[in-house]
Design a protein around this motif. Structure first.
Motif, PDB file in Angstrom:
ATOM      1  N   GLY A  31       0.793  -1.218   0.000  1.00 18.72           N
ATOM      2  CA  GLY A  31       0.000   0.000   0.000  1.00 18.72           C
ATOM      3  C   GLY A  31       0.824   1.266   0.000  1.00 18.72           C
ATOM      4  N   THR A  32       1.968   1.249   0.690  1.00 18.86           N
ATOM      5  CA  THR A  32       2.759   2.472   0.819  1.00 18.86           C
ATOM      6  C   THR A  32       3.801   2.631  -0.276  1.00 18.86           C
ATOM      7  N   LEU A  33       4.304   1.539  -0.828  1.00 22.80           N
ATOM      8  CA  LEU A  33       5.388   1.630  -1.795  1.00 22.80           C
ATOM      9  C   LEU A  33       4.977   1.298  -3.223  1.00 22.80           C
ATOM     10  N   ILE A  34       3.927   0.503  -3.407  1.00 20.75           N
ATOM     11  CA  ILE A  34       3.625  -0.006  -4.747  1.00 20.75           C
ATOM     12  C   ILE A  34       2.291   0.514  -5.275  1.00 20.75           C
ATOM     13  N   GLU A  35       1.184   0.156  -4.604  1.00 17.55           N
ATOM     14  CA  GLU A  35      -0.117   0.433  -5.203  1.00 17.55           C
ATOM     15  C   GLU A  35      -0.370   1.929  -5.412  1.00 17.55           C
ATOM     16  N   ARG A  36       0.093   2.763  -4.526  1.00 16.27           N
ATOM     17  CA  ARG A  36      -0.181   4.199  -4.662  1.00 16.27           C
ATOM     18  C   ARG A  36       0.517   4.798  -5.879  1.00 16.27           C
ATOM     19  N   GLN A  37       1.411   4.038  -6.514  1.00 16.24           N
ATOM     20  CA  GLN A  37       2.087   4.480  -7.728  1.00 16.24           C
ATOM     21  C   GLN A  37       1.517   3.815  -8.986  1.00 16.24           C
ATOM     22  N   LEU A  38       0.536   2.947  -8.840  1.00 12.70           N
ATOM     23  CA  LEU A  38      -0.009   2.201  -9.982  1.00 12.70           C
ATOM     24  C   LEU A  38      -1.162   2.978 -10.612  1.00 12.70           C
ATOM     25  N   PHE A  39      -0.825   4.067 -11.285  1.00 19.11           N
ATOM     26  CA  PHE A  39      -1.827   4.939 -11.871  1.00 19.11           C
ATOM     27  C   PHE A  39      -2.592   4.210 -12.974  1.00 19.11           C
ATOM     28  N   THR A  40      -3.910   4.379 -12.955  1.00 16.62           N
ATOM     29  CA  THR A  40      -4.803   3.601 -13.803  1.00 16.62           C
ATOM     30  C   THR A  40      -5.784   4.517 -14.519  1.00 16.62           C
ATOM     31  N   LEU A  41      -6.072   4.217 -15.768  1.00 18.88           N
ATOM     32  CA  LEU A  41      -7.108   4.929 -16.515  1.00 18.88           C
ATOM     33  C   LEU A  41      -8.365   4.062 -16.540  1.00 18.88           C
ATOM     34  N   ARG A  42      -9.422   4.570 -15.924  1.00 21.39           N
ATOM     35  CA  ARG A  42     -10.698   3.843 -15.894  1.00 21.39           C
ATOM     36  C   ARG A  42     -11.602   4.398 -16.993  1.00 21.39           C
ATOM     37  N   HIS A  43     -12.369   3.511 -17.629  1.00 18.38           N
ATOM     38  CA  HIS A  43     -13.260   3.887 -18.717  1.00 18.38           C
ATOM     39  C   HIS A  43     -14.719   3.755 -18.258  1.00 18.38           C
ATOM     40  N   VAL A  44     -15.514   4.787 -18.547  1.00 15.55           N
ATOM     41  CA  VAL A  44     -16.913   4.841 -18.138  1.00 15.55           C
ATOM     42  C   VAL A  44     -17.732   5.354 -19.323  1.00 15.55           C
ATOM     43  N   THR A  45     -18.928   4.822 -19.494  1.00 14.98           N
ATOM     44  CA  THR A  45     -19.839   5.295 -20.528  1.00 14.98           C
ATOM     45  C   THR A  45     -21.125   5.786 -19.884  1.00 14.98           C
ATOM     46  N   MET A  46     -21.556   6.987 -20.273  1.00 15.30           N
ATOM     47  CA  MET A  46     -22.812   7.561 -19.790  1.00 15.30           C
ATOM     48  C   MET A  46     -23.739   7.822 -20.983  1.00 15.30           C
ATOM     49  N   PRO A  47     -24.862   7.115 -21.064  1.00 16.99           N
ATOM     50  CA  PRO A  47     -25.811   7.362 -22.157  1.00 16.99           C
ATOM     51  C   PRO A  47     -26.746   8.524 -21.830  1.00 16.99           C
ATOM     52  N   VAL A  48     -26.305   9.750 -22.111  1.00 18.25           N
ATOM     53  CA  VAL A  48     -27.075  10.938 -21.726  1.00 18.25           C
ATOM     54  C   VAL A  48     -27.285  11.912 -22.881  1.00 18.25           C
ATOM     55  N   LEU A  49     -26.634  11.712 -24.017  1.00 12.81           N
ATOM     56  CA  LEU A  49     -26.718  12.675 -25.104  1.00 12.81           C
ATOM     57  C   LEU A  49     -28.024  12.517 -25.885  1.00 12.81           C
ATOM     58  N   PRO A  50     -28.469  13.580 -26.549  1.00  9.06           N
ATOM     59  CA  PRO A  50     -29.617  13.464 -27.454  1.00  9.06           C
ATOM     60  C   PRO A  50     -29.290  12.542 -28.624  1.00  9.06           C
ATOM     61  N   ALA A  51     -30.305  12.005 -29.237  1.00  8.96           N
ATOM     62  CA  ALA A  51     -30.123  11.110 -30.385  1.00  8.96           C
ATOM     63  C   ALA A  51     -29.353  11.821 -31.492  1.00  8.96           C
ATOM     64  N   GLY A  52     -28.433  11.098 -32.090  1.00 14.88           N
ATOM     65  CA  GLY A  52     -27.671  11.637 -33.204  1.00 14.88           C
ATOM     66  C   GLY A  52     -26.409  12.373 -32.810  1.00 14.88           C
ATOM     67  N   GLN A  53     -26.148  12.547 -31.528  1.00 15.38           N
ATOM     68  CA  GLN A  53     -24.943  13.250 -31.084  1.00 15.38           C
ATOM     69  C   GLN A  53     -23.910  12.268 -30.538  1.00 15.38           C
ATOM     70  N   GLY A  54     -22.684  12.764 -30.441  1.00 13.57           N
ATOM     71  CA  GLY A  54     -21.618  11.993 -29.811  1.00 13.57           C
ATOM     72  C   GLY A  54     -20.984  10.992 -30.761  1.00 13.57           C
ATOM     73  N   PRO A  55     -20.112  10.152 -30.192  1.00 10.68           N
ATOM     74  CA  PRO A  55     -19.698  10.144 -28.788  1.00 10.68           C
ATOM     75  C   PRO A  55     -18.838  11.361 -28.427  1.00 10.68           C
ATOM     76  N   LEU A  56     -18.819  11.672 -27.135  1.00  5.48           N
ATOM     77  CA  LEU A  56     -18.047  12.792 -26.605  1.00  5.48           C
ATOM     78  C   LEU A  56     -17.192  12.264 -25.466  1.00  5.48           C
ATOM     79  N   ARG A  57     -15.883  12.473 -25.576  1.00  6.89           N
ATOM     80  CA  ARG A  57     -14.936  11.890 -24.622  1.00  6.89           C
ATOM     81  C   ARG A  57     -14.434  12.954 -23.658  1.00  6.89           C
ATOM     82  N   MET A  58     -14.639  12.716 -22.362  1.00  8.68           N
ATOM     83  CA  MET A  58     -14.254  13.662 -21.314  1.00  8.68           C
ATOM     84  C   MET A  58     -13.245  12.986 -20.385  1.00  8.68           C
ATOM     85  N   LEU A  59     -12.136  13.668 -20.146  1.00 13.41           N
ATOM     86  CA  LEU A  59     -11.115  13.154 -19.237  1.00 13.41           C
ATOM     87  C   LEU A  59     -11.287  13.828 -17.882  1.00 13.41           C
ATOM     88  N   GLN A  60     -11.587  13.039 -16.846  1.00 15.31           N
ATOM     89  CA  GLN A  60     -11.718  13.579 -15.496  1.00 15.31           C
ATOM     90  C   GLN A  60     -10.418  13.397 -14.730  1.00 15.31           C
TER      91      GLN A  60
END
Length: 317
Positions: A31-60
């Protein structure tokens, strides 16, 4: 002939105790030496756009808690610019040290020119201090009575003037990203009582006084996902809510999850994608586990540091 010594027997309790100690040491090292350095990119999909738009990619990007010497984290954050997101969302708690601004500039400068929005967290005003971590298991941390000791004004100018991001602290804005019209509403950090729903509502009214050129998708942004803040954003029409603050629990138990959220958000929503319901409305909620930790609590366990690539797609009717 001399008698042979009887074989030494190990008491089961002593053997078990040694096993527990060894497991504890291994967990602490991980926990102190290894995992806190294991940076990870998580992928999420939100179906919220109106029909015909997107996809739109947002980096948080959330909860960097960056200290000047954390060069590995700086390099990893810089590398995310290669994703070429349509929008960057910074959900606060960027600074982990009083001298963090130079490091933040280095980490985030590749995102200059990419549209972005931001709100602040408490650690964009107050630097870290030594605390008893066990207090977090009993109740959320308390509002600081100290004088702010971080240069929030310089940080805000960097985000707005150098990177070109929109300030959503108790505010609202409308922007077109790719082929989608986004109405963004945000609150300053409720964890320290800086949220002002009335100011946000007044700004939103001004935005909505101008007719939109097409269908609008409303995003709600806040650092700490307190229930009242999420409800305020849903009442404003947000169908996608984005927050940080919780660190995903930071220290989790496999099979059980986060021990705390450091706010009144339910523990099972400490990180990742879920839904938030209020006043007969529902919105998707993404809570980032964040990229950092206090320099006085340098540990993560069963909760890797993360950034999130959120893809908005048309809603399924």
């Amino acid at each position: 002939m001399p008698e042979r010594a009887a074989p030494r027997r190990h008491h089961p309790l002593a053997t078990a105790a040694r096993g527990v100690v060894a497991a504890g040491v291994a967990a602490a090292v991980w926990g102190t030496l290894i995992e806190r350095q294991l940076f990870t990119l998580r992928h999420v999909t939100m179906p919220v756009l109106p029909a015909g738009q997107g996809p739109l990619r947002m980096l948080q990007l959330s909860d960097l808690h960056l200290a000047p010497w954390q060069s590995r984290k700086q390099r990893w954050v810089r590398s995310l610019a290669a994703l070429a997101p349509d929008l960057v969302i910074n959900s606060g708690d960027n600074a982990g040290h009083e001298q963090a601004l130079f490091a933040l500039r280095h980490a985030l400068e590749p995102f200059a020119g990419i549209p972005g929005v931001f709100v602040h967290g408490s650690n964009d005003y107050y630097g870290p201090m030594l605390k008893n971590p066990l207090r977090y298991l009993r109740e959320p941390s308390q509002k600081s009575t100290r004088t702010p000791n971080l240069d929030n004004e310089a940080l805000t100018h960097f985000f707005m003037d150098d990177l070109g991001w929109l300030n959503l602290n108790n505010s609202a804005a409308r922007l077109t990203v790719a082929d989608s019209i986004l109405e963004c509403v945000g609150l300053n950090d409720p964890h320290i009582g800086y949220d002002r729903a009335d100011q946000m509502a007044a700004q939103l009214a001004e935005v909505r006084a101008e007719p939109a050129a097409g269908p609008v998708t409303t995003l709600g942004l806040v650092h700490a996902p307190y229930r009242s803040a999420l409800n305020t954003l849903v009442d404003a029409g947000a169908t996608a809510l984005i927050a940080g603050h919780t660190h995903g629990g930071q220290v989790c138990i496999p099979g059980y999850g986060a021990l705390t959220t450091n706010c009144d958000l339910p523990r099972d929503q400490a990180k990742g994608l879920s839904t938030w319901q209020h006043n007969r409305r529902a919105a998707f909620l993404n809570v980032s586990a964040g990229l950092g930790h206090s320099i006085y609590a340098p540990v993560r366990f069963a909760c890797r540091p993360e950034a999130t690539l959120i893809t908005l797609v048309p809603a399924v009717l």
